[in-house]
Design an enzyme around this catalytic site. Structure first.
Site, short mmCIF file in Angstrom:
data_model
loop_
_atom_site.label_atom_id
_atom_site.label_comp_id
_atom_site.label_asym_id
_atom_site.label_seq_id
_atom_site.Cartn_x
_atom_site.Cartn_y
_atom_site.Cartn_z
CG HIS A 88 -10.19 -5.26 -1.49
ND1 HIS A 88 -9.74 -4.10 -0.72
CD2 HIS A 88 -11.34 -5.55 -0.09
CE1 HIS A 88 -10.07 -4.56 0.26
NE2 HIS A 88 -11.05 -5.49 0.44
CG ASP B 285 -7.15 -9.32 -4.42
OD1 ASP B 285 -6.41 -10.25 -3.60
OD2 ASP B 285 -7.98 -8.00 -4.44
#
Length: 413
Positions: A130, A207
């Site tokens: 991302h 993440d």
């Protein structure tokens, strides 16, 4: 899918009724919400807990001596304890409360990496990331002269494991990777990758924005040094999140921001910083958002994360099979291990047009690049339509999705 698995999916627990937003109609149709990877809906229990705090206990935390401040502090710090238990951190001092995954990653980039990086050092990420796990590293590389290197992915959306291992050399200062890809749903073998990095004394940040809502997470078992996630992906309010970090690393890191609550004593000559984890929590926090995370954890644990994982996995498999049976469908991301998400294209219909047509039928999906433009470039496309499931979805939702896609296909034929 086995008979037992099919029965589990088709006889889904009625968790949907816990979510008031899902009781509405959109464009004259009962809402089918398949955009939880962007932001999940909140159950009534979370909404009520946050509302109760706002109605009766709202005050600033920590330094107040009056009753409301004590209540607010108890609720806020109680949520920290719930987070510690939820991810199995070794200590509550390892739980830093932030505005979300993005701030958590920026904190590590600027506080852990920036003071130590030098030209010639490398930061290793993967092609699956991302933007929030790309841009902070680009910034710190620009600031320090370090180099950003990227481990490739194959056509299915899996990290090329052998290449990643080769890239883990002595110049890598930190490895940062996602637990689950938000664009493709790929579940990375984080524990194995972390073990490889740790054997080379390389710190690892994970993440976990798309991991925490869908599977049990034990940071000690994973072995990572940092784990970041957001409340709004896990049925809590927006604007609140978590950074887990090893206490020894946090202790050695300088503050990320300056201001109230991260200090013990201030003079014009010098400032004495607060103890962990408050050294990294400058200013008035999103108290109600953190209280909401605590309530969301209560909700998830009452169901059981393993139970959620098993149900969602079978539902995801059903969704992929049903989508794959549609004429003209192209599934984007076909890794062996996946969770929650499936991206796709249908014939030559633009993803945004597809999303608009589905919305007219009450089906909410996400369209675009999903803040993962390098993933789209790797797949040779501009963007996708993305359906993402959560515990409140059912086979009926998937059937409605397929029906809506069939109608879209006929419309554009």
């Amino acid at each position: 899918m086995t008979v037992a698995q099919s029965q589990l999916v088709h006889a889904a627990p009625d968790w949907r009724n816990d979510f008031p937003a899902l009781r509405q109609e959109v464009n004259g149709h009962p809402l089918v919400y398949l955009d939880s990877a962007a932001s999940a809906q909140m159950p009534e229990a979370v909404i009520n807990t946050v509302a109760e705090y706002q109605r009766h206990d709202h005050a600033n935390v920590h330094r107040g001596v009056h009753t409301l401040s004590h209540r607010a502090t108890d609720a806020f710090e109680g949520a920290r304890d719930k987070i510690r238990d939820f991810i199995n951190a070794a200590s509550r001092t390892e739980v830093v409360l932030t505005s979300g995954t993005t701030e958590s990653i920026n904190l590590v980039a600027q506080s852990f990496c920036r003071p130590r990086l030098k030209p010639g050092d490398k930061i290793l990420i993967t092609h699956l990331e991302h933007h929030a796990n790309i841009v902070p590293w680009q910034l710190v590389c620009e600031q320090t002269g370090a180099e950003l290197i990227v481990a490739p992915i194959d056509d299915s959306g899996q990290i090329e494991a052998d290449t990643l291992t080769t890239l883990l050399d002595q110049d890598v200062f930190i490895l940062a990777l996602g637990h689950v890809s938000n664009a493709l749903g790929t579940v990375n073998p984080v524990r194995e990758i972390v073990a490889q990095a740790k054997a080379r004394d390389i710190p690892v940040l994970v993440d976990g924005a798309q991991g925490v809502p869908h599977m049990p997470v034990d940071v000690q078992q994973l072995g990572c040094d940092f784990y970041a996630f957001s409340g709004h992906k896990m049925f809590a309010p927006t604007g609140a999140g978590v950074l887990y970090a090893r206490e020894s690393l946090l202790d050695a890191m300088p503050p990320y921001q300056g201001g109230g609550d991260m200090i013990l004593e201030v003079s014009f000559g010098a400032t004495v910083y607060n103890e962990l984890p408050y050294k990294f929590e400058a200013g008035t926090p999103n108290i109600s958002g953190v209280v909401g995370i605590g309530a969301a954890i209560d909700y998830l644990q009452a169901i059981g994360m393993q139970r959620i994982t098993e149900y969602e996995q079978h539902l995801h498999n059903y969704m992929v099979a049903q989508l794959d049976a549609i004429d003209g469908i192209r599934l984007i991301g076909t890794a062996a291990a996946k969770a929650s998400v499936q991206s796709f294209l249908l014939d030559d219909i633009h993803a945004h047009d597809l999303g608009t047509i589905l919305d007219h039928q009450g089906v909410a999906i996400r369209t675009g690049h999903h803040c993962a433009m390098p993933v789209m470039s790797r797949m040779g496309i501009a963007g996708t339509a993305r359906a993402s499931v959560a515990l409140y979805n059912s086979v009926d939702d998937i059937d409605r999705l397929v029906e809506a896609l069939q109608k879209a296909r006929k419309l554009f034929a």
